[in-house]
Design a protein around this motif. Structure first.
Motif, PDB file in Angstrom:
ATOM      1  N   GLN A 132       0.828  -1.209   0.000  1.00 44.58           N
ATOM      2  CA  GLN A 132       0.000   0.000   0.000  1.00 44.58           C
ATOM      3  C   GLN A 132       0.865   1.263   0.000  1.00 44.58           C
ATOM      4  O   GLN A 132       0.684   2.177   0.810  1.00 44.58           O
ATOM      5  N   ASN A 133       1.818   1.286  -0.924  1.00 42.64           N
ATOM      6  CA  ASN A 133       2.725   2.430  -1.118  1.00 42.64           C
ATOM      7  C   ASN A 133       3.643   2.695   0.071  1.00 42.64           C
ATOM      8  O   ASN A 133       4.260   3.757   0.161  1.00 42.64           O
ATOM      9  N   ASN A 134       3.735   1.740   0.986  1.00 48.69           N
ATOM     10  CA  ASN A 134       4.677   1.833   2.100  1.00 48.69           C
ATOM     11  C   ASN A 134       5.688   0.697   2.000  1.00 48.69           C
ATOM     12  O   ASN A 134       5.328  -0.429   1.647  1.00 48.69           O
ATOM     13  N   PHE A 135       6.931   1.002   2.327  1.00 47.63           N
ATOM     14  CA  PHE A 135       7.959  -0.032   2.353  1.00 47.63           C
ATOM     15  C   PHE A 135       8.174  -0.455   3.801  1.00 47.63           C
ATOM     16  O   PHE A 135       8.689   0.308   4.615  1.00 47.63           O
ATOM     17  N   GLU A 136       7.746  -1.687   4.103  1.00 46.92           N
ATOM     18  CA  GLU A 136       7.794  -2.202   5.466  1.00 46.92           C
ATOM     19  C   GLU A 136       9.035  -3.070   5.667  1.00 46.92           C
ATOM     20  O   GLU A 136       9.383  -3.885   4.816  1.00 46.92           O
ATOM     21  N   LEU A 137       9.674  -2.885   6.809  1.00 51.49           N
ATOM     22  CA  LEU A 137      10.854  -3.676   7.144  1.00 51.49           C
ATOM     23  C   LEU A 137      10.429  -5.085   7.542  1.00 51.49           C
ATOM     24  O   LEU A 137       9.633  -5.267   8.463  1.00 51.49           O
ATOM     25  N   LEU A 138      10.971  -6.086   6.829  1.00 46.47           N
ATOM     26  CA  LEU A 138      10.604  -7.483   7.072  1.00 46.47           C
ATOM     27  C   LEU A 138      11.678  -8.257   7.823  1.00 46.47           C
ATOM     28  O   LEU A 138      11.393  -8.949   8.797  1.00 46.47           O
ATOM     29  N   LYS A 139      12.908  -8.159   7.311  1.00 50.51           N
ATOM     30  CA  LYS A 139      13.989  -8.993   7.842  1.00 50.51           C
ATOM     31  C   LYS A 139      15.285  -8.199   7.959  1.00 50.51           C
ATOM     32  O   LYS A 139      15.519  -7.250   7.213  1.00 50.51           O
ATOM     33  N   ILE A 140      16.103  -8.637   8.903  1.00 52.31           N
ATOM     34  CA  ILE A 140      17.434  -8.067   9.091  1.00 52.31           C
ATOM     35  C   ILE A 140      18.414  -9.221   9.270  1.00 52.31           C
ATOM     36  O   ILE A 140      18.156 -10.140  10.050  1.00 52.31           O
ATOM     37  N   SER A 141      19.509  -9.184   8.547  1.00 52.08           N
ATOM     38  CA  SER A 141      20.575 -10.166   8.775  1.00 52.08           C
ATOM     39  C   SER A 141      21.883  -9.412   8.971  1.00 52.08           C
ATOM     40  O   SER A 141      22.140  -8.412   8.300  1.00 52.08           O
ATOM     41  N   ARG A 142      22.701  -9.909   9.913  1.00 55.20           N
ATOM     42  CA  ARG A 142      23.940  -9.212  10.256  1.00 55.20           C
ATOM     43  C   ARG A 142      25.096 -10.190  10.383  1.00 55.20           C
ATOM     44  O   ARG A 142      24.913 -11.331  10.802  1.00 55.20           O
ATOM     45  N   VAL A 143      26.282  -9.688  10.049  1.00 61.59           N
ATOM     46  CA  VAL A 143      27.503 -10.477  10.204  1.00 61.59           C
ATOM     47  C   VAL A 143      28.588  -9.579  10.793  1.00 61.59           C
ATOM     48  O   VAL A 143      28.820  -8.468  10.311  1.00 61.59           O
ATOM     49  N   LEU A 144      29.236 -10.074  11.835  1.00 63.57           N
ATOM     50  CA  LEU A 144      30.367  -9.371  12.441  1.00 63.57           C
ATOM     51  C   LEU A 144      31.533 -10.345  12.549  1.00 63.57           C
ATOM     52  O   LEU A 144      31.411 -11.413  13.154  1.00 63.57           O
ATOM     53  N   TRP A 145      32.661  -9.994  11.945  1.00 62.24           N
ATOM     54  CA  TRP A 145      33.858 -10.837  11.964  1.00 62.24           C
ATOM     55  C   TRP A 145      34.737 -10.437  13.137  1.00 62.24           C
ATOM     56  O   TRP A 145      34.936  -9.241  13.405  1.00 62.24           O
ATOM     57  N   ASP A 146      35.273 -11.422  13.844  1.00 59.12           N
ATOM     58  CA  ASP A 146      36.088 -11.123  15.027  1.00 59.12           C
ATOM     59  C   ASP A 146      37.532 -10.773  14.678  1.00 59.12           C
ATOM     60  O   ASP A 146      38.358 -10.538  15.568  1.00 59.12           O
ATOM     61  N   GLY A 147      37.838 -10.733  13.380  1.00 52.37           N
ATOM     62  CA  GLY A 147      39.194 -10.397  12.960  1.00 52.37           C
ATOM     63  C   GLY A 147      40.122 -11.588  12.921  1.00 52.37           C
ATOM     64  O   GLY A 147      41.294 -11.460  12.535  1.00 52.37           O
ATOM     65  N   LYS A 148      39.607 -12.752  13.298  1.00 53.54           N
ATOM     66  CA  LYS A 148      40.437 -13.963  13.301  1.00 53.54           C
ATOM     67  C   LYS A 148      39.800 -15.020  12.400  1.00 53.54           C
ATOM     68  O   LYS A 148      39.946 -14.972  11.194  1.00 53.54           O
ATOM     69  N   ASN A 149      39.077 -15.952  12.998  1.00 57.57           N
ATOM     70  CA  ASN A 149      38.498 -17.025  12.182  1.00 57.57           C
ATOM     71  C   ASN A 149      37.050 -17.328  12.542  1.00 57.57           C
ATOM     72  O   ASN A 149      36.565 -18.428  12.316  1.00 57.57           O
ATOM     73  N   LYS A 150      36.361 -16.338  13.114  1.00 52.74           N
ATOM     74  CA  LYS A 150      34.979 -16.590  13.532  1.00 52.74           C
ATOM     75  C   LYS A 150      34.083 -15.404  13.176  1.00 52.74           C
ATOM     76  O   LYS A 150      34.510 -14.249  13.225  1.00 52.74           O
ATOM     77  N   THR A 151      32.843 -15.711  12.797  1.00 44.86           N
ATOM     78  CA  THR A 151      31.843 -14.671  12.565  1.00 44.86           C
ATOM     79  C   THR A 151      30.690 -14.838  13.545  1.00 44.86           C
ATOM     80  O   THR A 151      30.334 -15.959  13.923  1.00 44.86           O
ATOM     81  N   PHE A 152      30.112 -13.711  13.937  1.00 45.13           N
ATOM     82  CA  PHE A 152      28.934 -13.691  14.798  1.00 45.13           C
ATOM     83  C   PHE A 152      27.773 -13.175  13.941  1.00 45.13           C
ATOM     84  O   PHE A 152      27.835 -12.057  13.420  1.00 45.13           O
ATOM     85  N   GLU A 153      26.746 -13.994  13.799  1.00 44.95           N
ATOM     86  CA  GLU A 153      25.674 -13.670  12.861  1.00 44.95           C
ATOM     87  C   GLU A 153      24.316 -13.588  13.559  1.00 44.95           C
ATOM     88  O   GLU A 153      24.066 -14.273  14.552  1.00 44.95           O
ATOM     89  N   THR A 154      23.469 -12.726  12.994  1.00 50.72           N
ATOM     90  CA  THR A 154      22.132 -12.509  13.546  1.00 50.72           C
ATOM     91  C   THR A 154      21.123 -12.482  12.405  1.00 50.72           C
ATOM     92  O   THR A 154      21.371 -11.859  11.372  1.00 50.72           O
TER      93      THR A 154
END
Length: 202
Positions: A132-154
């Protein structure tokens, strides 16, 4: 008395003209095109348009997002204009320094609008749907790298009202320390109501 009345009318007209001129200047200051994306957002098999523009006259270098949808007459109509969903390049609280983050990318995929950000090395993908002419937020995905060999994801699903967090070793598909929590969502946020700081709160 008539001269005084005429003088007052002229002053009011000049003031109104000045205000209108200022509004026009503000509107037209976003003259530097940063990004232009085209694709079908309203499923009418016609290209819609997403524009990101910068105001070069303002020292903070604010950015404006505008979304145009195709109409039955094949003309484009603006349905969204926001100057708060993207952080200024030189925010006032940084006292002349750059915010340190790249300008977000917008693209159209499977009929939805996606916004990619990289804030303090945390990469986020926000997905919006048109309703209805509005853009609604549905999903969010995130990635954070620890600078070594692991990622933290949401992964956040605002329709399912769930937030999933997990970790992964680089080069491995194995999911570690998976946690699922329920989140409260009264209504889906609309893109024109969101600021960049609102998005970071999720």
């Amino acid at each position: 008395m008539k001269k005084l009345s005429l003088y007052i009318v002229l002053l009011l007209l000049l003031a109104a003209t000045k205000v209108y001129s200022q509004k026009t200047d503000i509107k037209d200051n976003y003259t530097s095109q940063v990004q232009k994306e085209e694709g079908d957002l309203n499923h009418d098999k016609q290209n819609d348009k997403v524009m990101v523009e910068m105001d070069l006259k303002d020292e903070t270098r604010p950015l404006r997002l505008q979304i145009f949808l195709s109409q039955p007459d094949k003309k484009l109509q603006m349905v969204v204009s926001s100057t708060k969903i993207i952080e200024s390049q030189y925010p006032t609280d940084k006292k002349g320094e750059h915010n340190g983050n790249p300008i977000p990318d917008f693209f159209i995929e499977d009929g939805n609008l996606k916004m990619l950000t990289d804030i303090n090395n945390r990469k986020s993908n926000y997905e919006f749907r048109l309703k209805q002419n509005n853009f609604e937020l549905l999903k969010i995905s995130r990635v954070l790298w620890d600078g070594k060999n692991k990622t933290f994801e949401t992964e956040i699903d605002l329709i399912a009202k769930t937030k999933i967090e997990f970790e992964q070793e680089l080069g491995s598909d194995e999911i570690l320390n998976k946690r699922t929590t329920k989140i409260k969502v009264s209504s889906l946020p609309k893109i024109q109501d969101l600021s960049f700081s609102d998005l970071e709160q999720y």
